[in-house]
Design a protein around this motif. Structure first.
Motif, PDB file in Angstrom:
ATOM      1  N   PRO A  25      -9.690 -31.479 -40.701  1.00  0.00           N
ATOM      2  CA  PRO A  25     -10.601 -31.520 -39.955  1.00  0.00           C
ATOM      3  C   PRO A  25     -11.295 -30.236 -39.417  1.00  0.00           C
ATOM      4  O   PRO A  25     -10.644 -29.363 -39.252  1.00  0.00           O
ATOM      5  CB  PRO A  25     -10.324 -32.402 -38.782  1.00  0.00           C
ATOM      6  CG  PRO A  25      -8.747 -32.421 -38.563  1.00  0.00           C
ATOM      7  CD  PRO A  25      -8.504 -31.856 -40.038  1.00  0.00           C
ATOM      8  N   HIS A  29     -11.660 -31.107 -33.282  1.00  0.00           N
ATOM      9  CA  HIS A  29     -12.261 -32.367 -33.240  1.00  0.00           C
ATOM     10  C   HIS A  29     -11.006 -33.353 -33.064  1.00  0.00           C
ATOM     11  O   HIS A  29     -10.149 -33.399 -33.840  1.00  0.00           O
ATOM     12  CB  HIS A  29     -13.012 -32.619 -34.627  1.00  0.00           C
ATOM     13  CG  HIS A  29     -14.499 -32.234 -34.778  1.00  0.00           C
ATOM     14  ND1 HIS A  29     -15.166 -32.673 -35.644  1.00  0.00           N
ATOM     15  CD2 HIS A  29     -15.364 -31.411 -33.987  1.00  0.00           C
ATOM     16  CE1 HIS A  29     -16.449 -32.253 -35.368  1.00  0.00           C
ATOM     17  NE2 HIS A  29     -16.252 -31.311 -34.368  1.00  0.00           N
ATOM     18  N   LEU A  32     -10.914 -38.309 -36.488  1.00  0.00           N
ATOM     19  CA  LEU A  32     -10.978 -38.292 -37.957  1.00  0.00           C
ATOM     20  C   LEU A  32     -11.018 -39.558 -38.467  1.00  0.00           C
ATOM     21  O   LEU A  32     -10.258 -40.722 -38.118  1.00  0.00           O
ATOM     22  CB  LEU A  32      -9.403 -37.408 -38.235  1.00  0.00           C
ATOM     23  CG  LEU A  32      -9.365 -37.116 -39.579  1.00  0.00           C
ATOM     24  CD1 LEU A  32      -8.628 -35.809 -39.863  1.00  0.00           C
ATOM     25  CD2 LEU A  32      -8.775 -38.184 -40.502  1.00  0.00           C
ATOM     26  N   SER A  94     -14.907 -35.804 -39.524  1.00  0.00           N
ATOM     27  CA  SER A  94     -14.510 -35.585 -37.977  1.00  0.00           C
ATOM     28  C   SER A  94     -15.289 -35.605 -37.100  1.00  0.00           C
ATOM     29  O   SER A  94     -16.522 -35.406 -37.397  1.00  0.00           O
ATOM     30  CB  SER A  94     -13.305 -34.350 -38.088  1.00  0.00           C
ATOM     31  OG  SER A  94     -14.305 -33.174 -38.040  1.00  0.00           O
ATOM     32  N   GLN A 106     -20.614 -37.619 -37.100  1.00  0.00           N
ATOM     33  CA  GLN A 106     -19.611 -37.257 -37.719  1.00  0.00           C
ATOM     34  C   GLN A 106     -19.839 -36.259 -38.774  1.00  0.00           C
ATOM     35  O   GLN A 106     -20.978 -36.366 -39.662  1.00  0.00           O
ATOM     36  CB  GLN A 106     -19.003 -38.561 -38.449  1.00  0.00           C
ATOM     37  CG  GLN A 106     -18.654 -39.750 -37.688  1.00  0.00           C
ATOM     38  CD  GLN A 106     -18.168 -40.800 -37.928  1.00  0.00           C
ATOM     39  OE1 GLN A 106     -17.824 -40.989 -39.200  1.00  0.00           O
ATOM     40  NE2 GLN A 106     -18.058 -41.916 -37.256  1.00  0.00           N
TER      41      GLN A 106
END
Lengths: 117, 113
Positions: A25, A29, A32, A94, A106
Motif C-alpha cells: 500500500p 495508509h 487496505l 489503500s 481509496q
C-alpha cells in the motif's frame, strides 16, 4: 510518491494449485482493501484491514480465500486449491484510514490478473 | 442498498464537454455520491465526490440535483485519456458498507479524435 503496487501483474496457474498475491500500500495508509473484478463486471469486495483491528472478511467467497497483513504494510491474498471461477483481476486499494463514505478516498493498484487453467 | 443507474455507454468528441448522468432515486440523507473511473487495464481511480452541493476539482465537476435523486459528472474538455468506464456509487457516511466500494457496470465513455 509511490502508489499502490501489486505483484505479480499476471499469474497463470493450474486448477487445484495455491496462489499468493501481494499488495504494497501507499506508505502511511492504515486501511487496505482487496477486491475482485471478473471480466466485464463491476467490483466485488473481498476483505479490508484497518490498522491493528480485526479484518472484515465478510466478502471472502469461500474458506479457500484468506488474507494477511503485517502491521500497516504489505498484505498477501492467498487462494488455496484454485478453481476456474477464481479467474479474475484481483485489485488492492489503500486509504489513509477506513472511514465513512464522505472522507475516505481509496487508491488502487494495477491489479493481478489471475488465470486458472 | 441504495443503487445507481447509469447508461451503458456514451460517446464524445475530443475537446468537447461530456455530461455523464447517474440516477439514484433511493438515496438516503447520509449517502455520499462518489465517482471513480477505470482506464483500460488499470485499477479504478477516484474522480470526485459530494453530498449536496456542486463540487469542482481539477479533474471534473459534479452537479447534484436539488432532490439528490440524480447527479451529473461533467468533464469540461474530453481528451483521449478520459476514455474509461465511469462508475457512480453511493457510500453511507458511516456504518455497515460505508468503507467498501461496490461498483456496477458503469458508463463506458468513448472519446472520438
Amino acid at each position: 510518491g509511490a502508489g499502490v503496487s501489486q505483484s505479480p501483474s499476471n499469474k497463470v496457474t493450474e486448477k487445484g494449485k495455491d496462489v499468493e498475491l501481494r499488495c504494497d500500500p501507499i506508505s502511511g495508509h492504515t486501511a487496505l482493501y482487496w477486491y475482485r473484478q471478473r471480466l466485464g463486471q463491476g467490483l466485488e469486495f473481498l476483505i479490508y484491514f484497518q490498522g491493528n483491528s480485526a479484518p472484515d472478511k465478510s466478502g471472502l467467497p469461500s474458506d479457500r480465500f484468506s488474507a494477511e497483513r503485517t502491521g500497516e504494510s504489505v498484505s498477501t491474498l492467498t487462494i488455496q486449491r484454485t478453481q476456474q471461477e477464481d479467474s479474475a483481476v484481483y485489485l488492492c486499494a489503500s486509504s489513509l484510514r477506513a472511514s465513512g463514505g464522505g472522507t475516505d478516498t481509496q487508491y488502487f493498484g494495477p491489479g493481478t490478473r489471475l488465470t486458472v487453467l | 442498498d441504495a443503487k445507481t443507474t447509469q447508461p451503458n455507454s456514451m460517446e464524445s468528441n475530443e475537446e468537447e464537454p461530456v455530461h455523464l448522468p447517474c440516477n439514484h432515486s433511493t438515496i438516503s440523507g447520509t449517502d455520499y455520491i462518489h465517482w471513480y473511473r477505470q482506464l483500460p487495464s488499470q485499477g479504478p481511480e477516484y474522480v470526485i465526490h459530494g453530498l449536496t452541493s456542486n463540487v469542482n476539482n481539477r479533474m471534473a465537476s459534479l452537479a447534484i440535483a436539488e432532490d439528490r435523486k440524480s447527479s451529473t459528472l461533467i468533464l469540461h474538455r474530453a481528451t483521449l485519456r478520459d476514455a474509461a468506464v465511469y462508475y457512480c456509487i453511493l457510500r453511507p457516511y458511516s456504518g455497515a458498507g460505508s468503507y467498501q466500494l461496490t461498483f456496477g457496470k458503469g458508463t463506458k465513455l468513448s472519446v472520438i479524435p
